[in-house]
Design a protein around this motif. Sequence first.
Motif, mmCIF file in Angstrom:
data_model
loop_
_atom_site.group_PDB
_atom_site.id
_atom_site.type_symbol
_atom_site.label_atom_id
_atom_site.label_comp_id
_atom_site.label_asym_id
_atom_site.label_seq_id
_atom_site.Cartn_x
_atom_site.Cartn_y
_atom_site.Cartn_z
ATOM 1 N N CYS A 1 0.839 -1.205 0.000
ATOM 2 C CA CYS A 1 0.000 0.000 0.000
ATOM 3 C C CYS A 1 0.871 1.251 0.000
ATOM 4 C CB CYS A 1 -0.920 0.001 1.216
ATOM 5 S SG CYS A 1 -2.292 -1.168 1.108
ATOM 6 N N GLU A 2 1.974 1.209 0.729
ATOM 7 C CA GLU A 2 2.898 2.346 0.725
ATOM 8 C C GLU A 2 3.453 2.577 -0.677
ATOM 9 O OE1 GLU A 2 5.694 1.142 3.675
ATOM 10 O OE2 GLU A 2 4.658 2.159 5.325
ATOM 11 N N ARG A 3 3.791 1.490 -1.377
ATOM 12 C CA ARG A 3 4.301 1.628 -2.749
ATOM 13 C C ARG A 3 3.215 2.203 -3.663
ATOM 14 N NH1 ARG A 3 8.661 -1.595 -4.174
ATOM 15 N NH2 ARG A 3 8.522 -0.473 -6.158
ATOM 16 N N ALA A 4 1.990 1.716 -3.508
ATOM 17 C CA ALA A 4 0.893 2.205 -4.350
ATOM 18 C C ALA A 4 0.643 3.691 -4.115
ATOM 19 C CB ALA A 4 -0.374 1.400 -4.066
ATOM 20 N N ILE A 5 0.658 4.101 -2.860
ATOM 21 C CA ILE A 5 0.444 5.516 -2.533
ATOM 22 C C ILE A 5 1.598 6.368 -3.041
ATOM 23 C CG2 ILE A 5 0.295 7.151 -0.605
ATOM 24 C CD1 ILE A 5 -1.236 4.917 0.911
ATOM 25 N N GLY A 6 2.812 5.820 -2.979
ATOM 26 C CA GLY A 6 3.963 6.547 -3.503
ATOM 27 C C GLY A 6 3.856 6.798 -4.996
ATOM 28 N N ILE A 7 3.257 5.832 -5.704
ATOM 29 C CA ILE A 7 3.072 5.979 -7.150
ATOM 30 C C ILE A 7 1.904 6.909 -7.465
ATOM 31 C CG2 ILE A 7 2.485 4.745 -9.283
ATOM 32 C CD1 ILE A 7 3.876 2.267 -8.002
ATOM 33 N N ASP A 8 0.805 6.733 -6.718
ATOM 34 C CA ASP A 8 -0.398 7.530 -6.958
ATOM 35 C C ASP A 8 -0.950 8.026 -5.615
ATOM 36 O OD1 ASP A 8 -2.746 8.711 -7.698
ATOM 37 O OD2 ASP A 8 -3.640 6.939 -8.641
ATOM 38 N N PRO A 9 -0.564 9.217 -5.190
ATOM 39 C CA PRO A 9 -1.002 9.742 -3.879
ATOM 40 C C PRO A 9 -2.507 9.996 -3.775
ATOM 41 C CG PRO A 9 0.902 10.951 -4.725
ATOM 42 C CD PRO A 9 0.386 10.122 -5.854
ATOM 43 N N ASN A 10 -3.222 9.926 -4.889
ATOM 44 C CA ASN A 10 -4.663 10.159 -4.880
ATOM 45 C C ASN A 10 -5.468 8.873 -5.070
ATOM 46 O OD1 ASN A 10 -4.483 13.028 -4.602
ATOM 47 N ND2 ASN A 10 -3.906 13.140 -6.769
ATOM 48 N N TYR A 11 -4.847 7.750 -4.795
ATOM 49 C CA TYR A 11 -5.481 6.452 -4.986
ATOM 50 C C TYR A 11 -6.203 6.062 -3.696
ATOM 51 C CZ TYR A 11 -5.706 1.590 -6.709
ATOM 52 O OH TYR A 11 -6.116 0.360 -7.142
ATOM 53 N N SER A 12 -7.497 6.315 -3.642
ATOM 54 C CA SER A 12 -8.261 6.131 -2.403
ATOM 55 C C SER A 12 -8.247 4.681 -1.920
ATOM 56 C CB SER A 12 -9.703 6.598 -2.602
ATOM 57 O OG SER A 12 -10.362 5.811 -3.580
ATOM 58 N N LYS A 13 -8.328 3.735 -2.845
ATOM 59 C CA LYS A 13 -8.393 2.330 -2.441
ATOM 60 C C LYS A 13 -7.114 1.898 -1.725
ATOM 61 C CE LYS A 13 -10.806 -0.564 -4.753
ATOM 62 N NZ LYS A 13 -11.376 -1.467 -5.780
ATOM 63 N N ALA A 14 -5.980 2.468 -2.114
ATOM 64 C CA ALA A 14 -4.726 2.127 -1.441
ATOM 65 C C ALA A 14 -4.757 2.585 0.012
ATOM 66 C CB ALA A 14 -3.544 2.761 -2.171
ATOM 67 N N TYR A 15 -5.341 3.768 0.266
ATOM 68 C CA TYR A 15 -5.463 4.254 1.647
ATOM 69 C C TYR A 15 -6.434 3.378 2.436
ATOM 70 C CZ TYR A 15 -3.043 8.536 0.200
ATOM 71 O OH TYR A 15 -2.127 9.427 -0.258
ATOM 72 N N GLY A 16 -7.542 2.976 1.784
ATOM 73 C CA GLY A 16 -8.511 2.124 2.464
ATOM 74 C C GLY A 16 -7.923 0.778 2.837
ATOM 75 N N ARG A 17 -7.175 0.187 1.913
ATOM 76 C CA ARG A 17 -6.569 -1.116 2.201
ATOM 77 C C ARG A 17 -5.431 -0.991 3.213
ATOM 78 N NH1 ARG A 17 -6.958 -3.814 -3.861
ATOM 79 N NH2 ARG A 17 -9.137 -4.441 -3.627
ATOM 80 N N MET A 18 -4.765 0.137 3.197
ATOM 81 C CA MET A 18 -3.754 0.388 4.227
ATOM 82 C C MET A 18 -4.429 0.426 5.599
ATOM 83 S SD MET A 18 -0.571 1.078 5.093
ATOM 84 C CE MET A 18 0.531 2.134 4.145
ATOM 85 N N GLY A 19 -5.581 1.081 5.676
ATOM 86 C CA GLY A 19 -6.315 1.137 6.937
ATOM 87 C C GLY A 19 -6.701 -0.241 7.424
#
Length: 312
Positions: free
Chosen positions: A147-165
């Motif tokens: 999830c950290e890698r996904a957010i690093g690539i796309d900081p506006n990717y809501s699903k990555a934040y949700g799955r990180m949670g």
Amino acid sequence: MADQKRLAYSIIQFLHDQLQNGGLSPDAQESLEVAIQCLETAFGVSMEDQGLAVSQSLPEIFEAAAGKEPEHIRTNSEPITPSEDDIAEAERLKTEGNEQMKAENFEAAVSFYGKAIELNPSNAVYFCNRAAAYSKLGNYAGAVRDCERAIGIDPNYSKAYGRMGLALSSLNKHTEAVVYYKKALELDPDNDTYKSNLKIAEQKMKETPSPTGGPGGFDLAGLLNNPGFMSMASNLMNNPQVQQLMSGMISGGHTTMGAAGTSPSTNDLASLIQAGQQFAQQMQQQNPELIEQLRSQIRSRTPSASNEDQQE
């Protein structure tokens, strides 16, 4: 060994600096403190051993070493734009990974997503999808990394934040999970799953488990101190049939309902279950408030994956 102690001291010094100036979350600070204690114990050093200090700090040493790398190494470490064929193959592998997720073959899904990432490491969806597969396997630390890698690539990717949670909640890092759920809601304010999971994480933050309690803050001490519960429990345990049944199940001896020297029969277990049901009915009739309290305490309140299970 002297050089190892000097290196350990430099690492501990770096970690101390991060604690003071790193702007870390409380959970991250606690993790660093544990790491420092482990290093100090393993190498027998502490911050008081200033004679082990070297002329440069660890970040300075690292910066100097990185600056001396050959040009071709630094060039090769830069992201490589995948070819059109690689992009197409990566999408095919991702789709196959999605099919494996639907079939609940989570290890296979991890493998397919990993191959897609090798071909196109700049696609945030691949990392986010693999994070979901990791979570299904119970590898929440792996899910957090992806999830950290996904957010690093796309900081506006809501699903990555949700799955990180979700992953952080599964690691009982509810304070950090709240931060990521809030960010997910900022990006997707109508997502009911994020709203629900945020409330759960906030509630978990407020809960203070009883020292004698079980998972989820179950108040065992309060239950045992409840006169109504203890009276009914005493009546149950004083029931001659229950006493005879329990004695036979524990000792394996002769009971009227089971053969001598054998394990309890199905009838024995059924009788025990029936006695338990009668006990529960008695509690419900005599003290419905206590029953509601018990239900509230043991009711599972875990974050929902819901639409997070849907892969892209």
